[in-house]
Design a protein around this motif. Sequence first.
Motif, short mmCIF file in Angstrom:
data_model
loop_
_atom_site.label_atom_id
_atom_site.label_comp_id
_atom_site.label_asym_id
_atom_site.label_seq_id
_atom_site.Cartn_x
_atom_site.Cartn_y
_atom_site.Cartn_z
N ASN A 62 -3.69 18.54 -6.23
CA ASN A 62 -4.07 19.70 -7.04
C ASN A 62 -3.47 19.65 -8.44
N TRP A 63 -3.20 18.44 -8.93
CA TRP A 63 -2.62 18.28 -10.27
C TRP A 63 -3.47 18.97 -11.34
N ALA A 64 -4.80 18.94 -11.18
CA ALA A 64 -5.69 19.48 -12.22
C ALA A 64 -5.62 20.99 -12.31
N SER A 65 -5.22 21.66 -11.24
CA SER A 65 -5.12 23.12 -11.28
C SER A 65 -3.75 23.58 -11.76
N ASN A 66 -2.83 22.63 -11.90
CA ASN A 66 -1.50 22.97 -12.43
C ASN A 66 -1.02 21.81 -13.30
N SER B 130 0.82 -1.21 0.00
CA SER B 130 0.00 0.00 0.00
C SER B 130 0.86 1.27 0.00
N ASN B 131 2.05 1.20 0.57
CA ASN B 131 2.94 2.35 0.58
C ASN B 131 4.02 2.19 -0.48
N LYS B 132 3.61 1.78 -1.67
CA LYS B 132 4.57 1.37 -2.69
C LYS B 132 5.42 2.53 -3.16
N LEU B 133 6.60 2.17 -3.59
CA LEU B 133 7.55 3.12 -4.13
C LEU B 133 7.10 3.59 -5.51
N MET B 134 7.14 4.89 -5.77
CA MET B 134 6.89 5.42 -7.11
C MET B 134 8.20 5.65 -7.81
N ASN B 135 8.18 5.50 -9.13
CA ASN B 135 9.39 5.79 -9.89
C ASN B 135 9.64 7.29 -9.95
N LYS B 136 10.79 7.67 -10.50
CA LYS B 136 11.22 9.08 -10.42
C LYS B 136 10.27 10.01 -11.16
N ILE B 137 9.72 9.57 -12.28
CA ILE B 137 8.79 10.43 -13.02
C ILE B 137 7.50 10.63 -12.23
N ASP B 138 6.90 9.53 -11.77
CA ASP B 138 5.63 9.62 -11.06
C ASP B 138 5.74 10.37 -9.74
N SER B 139 6.84 10.18 -9.03
CA SER B 139 6.98 10.85 -7.74
C SER B 139 7.09 12.36 -7.89
N CYS B 140 7.36 12.82 -9.09
CA CYS B 140 7.47 14.25 -9.37
C CYS B 140 6.12 14.96 -9.32
N TRP B 141 5.01 14.21 -9.62
CA TRP B 141 3.73 14.92 -9.75
C TRP B 141 2.51 14.18 -9.19
N ARG B 142 2.54 12.87 -9.10
CA ARG B 142 1.31 12.11 -8.85
C ARG B 142 0.72 12.31 -7.47
N ALA B 143 1.54 12.57 -6.48
CA ALA B 143 1.03 12.69 -5.12
C ALA B 143 0.31 14.02 -4.87
N ASN B 144 0.39 14.94 -5.81
CA ASN B 144 -0.22 16.26 -5.63
C ASN B 144 -1.72 16.20 -5.93
#
Length: 405
Positions: free
Chosen positions: A61-65, A45-59
């Motif tokens: 508010n992605w849709a507003s930026n 459940s607390n899986k590691l994200m790769n370098k690209i995904d960790s740059c933006w996926r956890a935000n």
Amino acid sequence: MASPNSLLLLLSVLVYCLSTSFAHPLKQTRNKTLPSYIPRYPRPSNKLMNKIDSCWRANPNWASNRQALADCSIGFGSGAMGGKNGAIYIVTDIFDDPINPKPGTLRYGAIQTKPLWIIFQRDMSLVLKNELMVNSYKTIDGRGARVEIANGPCITIEGASHVTVHGISVHDCKPGKPGMVRSTPDHVGHRVGSDGDGITVFASTNVWIDHCYLARCTDGLLDVIHASNGVTISNNYFTEHDKVMLLGHQDGYTADRIMKVTIVYNHFGPKLVQRMPRVRYDYAHVANNRYDEWIMYAIGGSSDPTIFSEGNYFVASNDPYGAKEVTKRETHEGKGYWKNWKWRSSKDVFVNGAYFVQSGWGYSSPLYFNSQSFDADAGSLVPVLTSDAGPLQCHVHQPCLSMIM
């Protein structure tokens, strides 16, 4: 008169029924747009994200930026700006006219000369009447909707620069017919007919293809040809196809020597035959990808390419007679000719008897600029790093999640 215990039991049953009646519609709504064609694998459940995904996926508010995504690519295509400095263009209409596209359609946005960040108003399945010509400084961003381009001609990026395609499904693509196709607001030209590729990158630079699903096209799924350069192919899910990915036009086309491509965090799924990728002349950094039971070979090439396979996870078929070798060289000069080709393997994991035949000598690591560079992880981490390959499930005000939660 009912006992207190009986009343308590009746009340519990009533509460359960009410909660179930509210929960089921919510669950159906959330799963309504989930693609059933991408299998998922167990992961923490607390899986590691790769370098690209960790740059933006956890935000959340992605849709507003949305345009922050443009800063998250790595490798040779990390300079792809797409429509970062342009306006948001919303696709509202699935209709397609190759000659005179109207505002609101995908083609109208894709051919504009100004930078645009193209998004979709709702879930859409587009059947194009001829190949979609994508102009420079465009991002096609499928986040927040289920977007499919299928059952007709598909995407051509030709003579363009700074193009990003993210989060869409491209499948069952058909050849385009000869005819007139508009490539800019001011130019309509005669096209000889596309081959039926999913995505073709032709004589283009600074291109990033990320989190897409590609399957079952007439020709290749994703081809990078005719001296294209500065390309990153990442987080995509490929399945059910013969000739998956071609880097380099043909053996006699030496202009492809300038080509540099990064292939990272992709999942090459079941029922793929060959070309993951097939490389001519150029340089390919193939890093942290998952390969599941290729039928002929996984990585191949001709005409003296340099291939650096780093931290990949190769799972050969369980069939004792199935393909085990990852690599395949194609040459008419005999076996000894290719022994000087630099094909190297580092930190790769091999399962079920898979093996990589290395060759050549000298330095083979990518000569990245600082802005392109990244450290490939150990191959053992790849099942987690690639577990969300393909389009993601993105809801406004929530982090983008994998398709199966």
